[in-house]
Design an enzyme around this catalytic site. Sequence first.
Site, PDB file in Angstrom:
ATOM      1  N   SER A 155     -65.467  34.875 -63.180  1.00  0.00           N
ATOM      2  CA  SER A 155     -64.449  34.954 -62.140  1.00  0.00           C
ATOM      3  C   SER A 155     -63.711  33.615 -62.081  1.00  0.00           C
ATOM      4  O   SER A 155     -63.166  33.173 -63.084  1.00  0.00           O
ATOM      5  CB  SER A 155     -65.093  35.343 -60.806  1.00  0.00           C
ATOM      6  OG  SER A 155     -64.116  35.685 -59.842  1.00  0.00           O
ATOM      7  N   GLU A 271     -60.502  43.522 -60.873  1.00  0.00           N
ATOM      8  CA  GLU A 271     -60.704  43.484 -62.326  1.00  0.00           C
ATOM      9  C   GLU A 271     -59.478  43.967 -63.074  1.00  0.00           C
ATOM     10  O   GLU A 271     -59.206  43.499 -64.197  1.00  0.00           O
ATOM     11  CB  GLU A 271     -61.937  44.305 -62.710  1.00  0.00           C
ATOM     12  CG  GLU A 271     -62.458  44.032 -64.101  1.00  0.00           C
ATOM     13  CD  GLU A 271     -63.110  42.665 -64.252  1.00  0.00           C
ATOM     14  OE1 GLU A 271     -63.593  42.355 -65.358  1.00  0.00           O
ATOM     15  OE2 GLU A 271     -63.132  41.888 -63.270  1.00  0.00           O
ATOM     16  N   HIS A 301     -65.270  44.189 -61.075  1.00  0.00           N
ATOM     17  CA  HIS A 301     -65.537  42.757 -60.928  1.00  0.00           C
ATOM     18  C   HIS A 301     -66.893  42.606 -60.255  1.00  0.00           C
ATOM     19  O   HIS A 301     -67.002  42.482 -59.040  1.00  0.00           O
ATOM     20  CB  HIS A 301     -64.427  42.143 -60.057  1.00  0.00           C
ATOM     21  CG  HIS A 301     -64.208  40.684 -60.257  1.00  0.00           C
ATOM     22  ND1 HIS A 301     -63.654  40.153 -61.396  1.00  0.00           N
ATOM     23  CD2 HIS A 301     -64.476  39.610 -59.448  1.00  0.00           C
ATOM     24  CE1 HIS A 301     -63.564  38.844 -61.282  1.00  0.00           C
ATOM     25  NE2 HIS A 301     -64.068  38.482 -60.116  1.00  0.00           N
TER      26      HIS A 301
END
Length: 323
Positions: A155, A271, A301
């Site tokens: 991330s 994502e 994500h």
Amino acid sequence: MHRLPRCLVVLIAAFAALLPFPATADPGAGILEVRPLGGRQYEVVVYSAAMGRAIPIWVSHPGGPAPALYLLNAVDGGETGGPWTNRTDAAQFFADKPVNVIQPIGGRASYYTDWLSDDPTLGRNKWSTFLINELPPLLQGHFGMTGRNAVAGTSMSATSALNLAIEAPGHYQAVGSYSGCPRTSDPLASAYVYSQLGLFGANAGNMWGGVGNPAWAAHDPVHNADRLRGTTLYISAGNGAAGVHDTLSDPSIGGDAGRLADRMAVGGTMESLVLACTTALTDRLAALGIPATVIHRNGTHAWPYWQDDLHDSWPLFAAALGV
């Protein structure tokens, strides 16, 4: 082991707080404490002269000289949502691997970079100075390293991992970028960075200056992709659609329909944005003729995918590190 008296640490910290911001590592950096956690795991507390504070480090040490893999945490710095060692099987996975695994705890919303200005909420961030200049020689002195390094992040810190390799050519032989947005300097990307840091009360203008400041382009991996040549690269992103870990039966969901709905709504949207950023980087690398292992998948994500990435990227890292 280089251990500073605590009274001296207090004096150094007080003096450091008076400085606008240190530009280089200070000889006052040192290891304050090494606490065995059992087996090959240690908690190491390191004083950063550049930041004027102590940083806890989780270390998995194989017992002899070995290369290093630096694992950077997500946007919370491992402080609230939990670090790699709580959210994945990283400790167990590396228990038999010939590598020092090094995980700093802290650095929320910092992008693990050197900020131009102190932030009223986050204080002083000089993370690239700490990670490149201060920490490695201290760990070398205590644990023994081979001088070969890899760095991986997820991330927020996926961008950080790439930027560290760009900032210190040759220092890292391999980089893992898991579900990151490696664009920072175009208007949409900088707005994304501002929004992410704003969730923690931080001002991205204190990091790289106002929008348009050259520091934004200097920390944009897409813009600086040519400086990754010669580095082993593993780059992953999902597309936001439901993947293998986005099911009620997945252990990370535990049959909770509400949790699954939240992951699809929040993690799926995030994502899908990440994929666009990642594609910009991988397309740029391809245009430059720079090889990279690129993983595109159905998925959101979420940490289970990053655990998969850690497992899947290790053979590439191991080869680059010579183990």
